[in-house]
Design an enzyme around this catalytic site. Sequence first.
Site, mmCIF file in Angstrom:
data_model
loop_
_atom_site.group_PDB
_atom_site.id
_atom_site.type_symbol
_atom_site.label_atom_id
_atom_site.label_comp_id
_atom_site.label_asym_id
_atom_site.label_seq_id
_atom_site.Cartn_x
_atom_site.Cartn_y
_atom_site.Cartn_z
ATOM 1 N N ALA A 1 -6.043 1.414 -1.969
ATOM 2 C CA ALA A 1 -4.761 1.023 -1.389
ATOM 3 C C ALA A 1 -3.812 2.212 -1.221
ATOM 4 O O ALA A 1 -2.737 2.067 -0.649
ATOM 5 C CB ALA A 1 -4.095 -0.033 -2.261
ATOM 6 N N GLU B 1 -2.711 5.855 0.230
ATOM 7 C CA GLU B 1 -2.918 6.811 1.325
ATOM 8 C C GLU B 1 -2.102 8.073 1.054
ATOM 9 O O GLU B 1 -0.922 7.985 0.713
ATOM 10 C CB GLU B 1 -2.482 6.212 2.662
ATOM 11 C CG GLU B 1 -3.304 5.018 3.074
ATOM 12 C CD GLU B 1 -2.872 4.445 4.421
ATOM 13 O OE1 GLU B 1 -1.917 4.972 5.036
ATOM 14 O OE2 GLU B 1 -3.491 3.465 4.847
ATOM 15 N N MET C 1 0.849 -1.172 0.000
ATOM 16 C CA MET C 1 0.000 0.000 0.000
ATOM 17 C C MET C 1 0.897 1.237 0.000
ATOM 18 O O MET C 1 1.643 1.456 0.940
ATOM 19 C CB MET C 1 -0.901 -0.043 1.231
ATOM 20 C CG MET C 1 -1.490 1.266 1.597
ATOM 21 S SD MET C 1 -2.702 1.338 2.927
ATOM 22 C CE MET C 1 -2.599 -0.162 3.799
ATOM 23 N N PRO C 2 0.871 2.063 -1.055
ATOM 24 C CA PRO C 2 1.682 3.278 -1.065
ATOM 25 C C PRO C 2 1.107 4.337 -0.126
ATOM 26 O O PRO C 2 -0.108 4.533 -0.065
ATOM 27 C CB PRO C 2 1.611 3.758 -2.512
ATOM 28 C CG PRO C 2 0.641 2.903 -3.222
ATOM 29 C CD PRO C 2 0.195 1.828 -2.310
ATOM 30 N N THR C 3 2.004 4.968 0.590
ATOM 31 C CA THR C 3 1.645 6.093 1.443
ATOM 32 C C THR C 3 2.509 7.274 1.024
ATOM 33 O O THR C 3 3.737 7.177 1.018
ATOM 34 C CB THR C 3 1.898 5.772 2.931
ATOM 35 O OG1 THR C 3 1.154 4.606 3.280
ATOM 36 C CG2 THR C 3 1.480 6.933 3.816
#
Length: 70
Positions: A37, A39, A1-3
């Site tokens: 996915a 954030e 999940m990229p943040t």
Amino acid sequence: MPTVHVNVWKGFKQENVTYLIENLTKVFVDLGIPADAVEILIHEVPQSHWGIGGIPASEKFKDVKIPGWD
């Protein structure tokens, strides 16, 4: 999940925050990552706490009106 963390000066307009969230998410969606996915966190930092070249931004840019900020 990229943040993704984005640091901006305090006073960044809500419409600009919304724009960044939508469009940064779109970059990842275009790469095949589901939007749910991704954030995006927008951090507002006072100009007095942001140093540029050894000078607080509040002093360095005290006479500059920056579009997109209150």
